[in-house]
Design an enzyme around this catalytic site. Structure first.
Site, PDB file in Angstrom:
ATOM      1  N   ILE A  11      33.738  50.112  27.353  1.00 40.09           N
ATOM      2  CA  ILE A  11      33.966  51.211  28.271  1.00 40.09           C
ATOM      3  C   ILE A  11      33.432  50.838  29.790  1.00 40.09           C
ATOM      4  CG2 ILE A  11      33.359  53.523  28.792  1.00 40.09           C
ATOM      5  CD1 ILE A  11      32.884  53.940  25.764  1.00 40.09           C
ATOM      6  N   GLU A 136      33.036  37.111  24.185  1.00 38.90           N
ATOM      7  CA  GLU A 136      32.317  38.405  24.329  1.00 38.90           C
ATOM      8  C   GLU A 136      32.264  38.904  22.869  1.00 38.90           C
ATOM      9  OE1 GLU A 136      33.407  39.883  28.808  1.00 38.90           O
ATOM     10  OE2 GLU A 136      34.151  40.842  27.140  1.00 38.90           O
ATOM     11  N   SER A 208      43.760  33.015  44.023  1.00 41.86           N
ATOM     12  CA  SER A 208      44.928  33.196  44.972  1.00 41.86           C
ATOM     13  C   SER A 208      45.684  31.952  45.087  1.00 41.86           C
ATOM     14  CB  SER A 208      44.551  33.886  46.391  1.00 41.86           C
ATOM     15  OG  SER A 208      43.492  32.694  47.080  1.00 41.86           O
ATOM     16  N   ASP A 239      42.478  38.368  32.926  1.00 37.61           N
ATOM     17  CA  ASP A 239      43.017  38.570  31.554  1.00 37.61           C
ATOM     18  C   ASP A 239      44.410  39.051  31.545  1.00 37.61           C
ATOM     19  OD1 ASP A 239      40.310  38.399  30.693  1.00 37.61           O
ATOM     20  OD2 ASP A 239      39.661  40.142  31.382  1.00 37.61           O
TER      21      ASP A 239
END
Length: 290
Positions: A11, A136, A208, A239
């Protein structure tokens, strides 16, 4: 074909700041919002919005039903998302006036993955399917090892960077994905150059400046550029890129075509505030490119 993603579910809490705080500074946020995130979820949502089939393998708190429902609303299959007696992962994302971000994570349920759930998910995969991994969650190395037995493509994001985590999984990886900072950290830690890393293919994202792909089997190298945009929020750009690359390869695209498509998707993402919720659909990317 399908993509399976052993990935985090967070979240995300977004705080818009005039600048990043210095040590000891109290700073008033300009704005606050929250939504769906986590590197794993971002990638799964990107895959789904790109139009490929994706099964997310992860864990959330038992009381956060809305998280599962939000993932499903974007087309992510949550059959292998377990409810845990632990908090859903949390991320505090500070965004400055230039659109750059800093992130603080609470792992929560993400590091309480169940090995049986993971193995059951991968056991249902087919030869040629893809497994996505990031740093993660726990049990990435076990998942990668089993995926290779199933003759799956394993795409591993070495982020958040941890050299020990990379060392455990790299021998079972098909495509290693890093940003330029992570690539420098890894090659320094291992005392090698990119072309000596023990992985068949690697992708280095360059912000970039685009991205670079290299085959360590043939020595072939290619680079793709990224459209020029004014960034609003760089959260989940990497991602988005990885999810679209995985979806492109799953659809049979060449690595160059998949990376060019993914670069356009990532460029569009940074013009939007948010993480998973702000990732563009394939039709948006097509309109943005035309």
């Amino acid at each position: 074909m399908a993509i399976y993603n052993l990935g985090s579910v967070n979240i995300d809490h977004f705080y818009t700041l005039p600048h990043f705080p210095t040590p000891g500074e109290t700073l008033h946020a300009v704005d606050h919002s929250f939504g769906l995130g986590g590197k794993g979820t971002n990638q799964s949502v990107a895959v789904a919005k790109a139009g490929a089939d994706v099964f997310h393998v992860g864990a959330i708190g038992i009381n956060d039903k809305w998280v599962r429902e939000r993932m499903e609303s974007y087309g992510v299959n949550t059959t292998y998302v377990s409810g845990m007696d632990a908090p859903t992962g949390q991320a505090i994302i500070n965004i400055d006036a230039a659109g750059e971000n800093t992130i603080v994570l609470l792992a929560g349920a993400n590091v309480k993955q169940d090995a049986d759930v993971i193995l059951n998910a991968i056991d249902n995969a087919q030869q040629g399917d893809t497994l996505l991994l990031q740093n993660e969650t726990n049990l990435q190395d076990h998942a990668a090892r089993f995926a290779l037995v199933k003759k799956m493509r394993v795409i591993y994001s070495a982020a958040p960077f941890d050299v020990d985590a990379v060392a455990k999984v790299i021998s079972d990886v098909s495509i290693l994905v890093m940003n330029s900072i992570e690539a420098a950290q890894l090659t320094s830690a291992l005392g090698v150059t990119l072309d000596n890393l023990p992985v068949p293919q690697l992708i280095v994202t360059l912000g970039s400046k685009g991205a670079m792909w290299r085959s360590n089997e043939t020595g072939e190298v290619l680079e793709v550029s990224v459209p020029k945009v004014t960034p609003v929020d760089t959260t989940a750009a990497g991602d988005t890129f990885i999810g679209y690359v995985a979806a492109g390869l799953d659809k049979g695209m060449s690595i160059k075509d998949a990376m060019e498509w993914a670069s356009r998707a990532a460029a569009l993402k940074v013009t939007r505030k948010g993480s998973a919720d702000a990732i563009p659909y394939a039709q948006d990317v097509e309109a943005f490119s035309s």
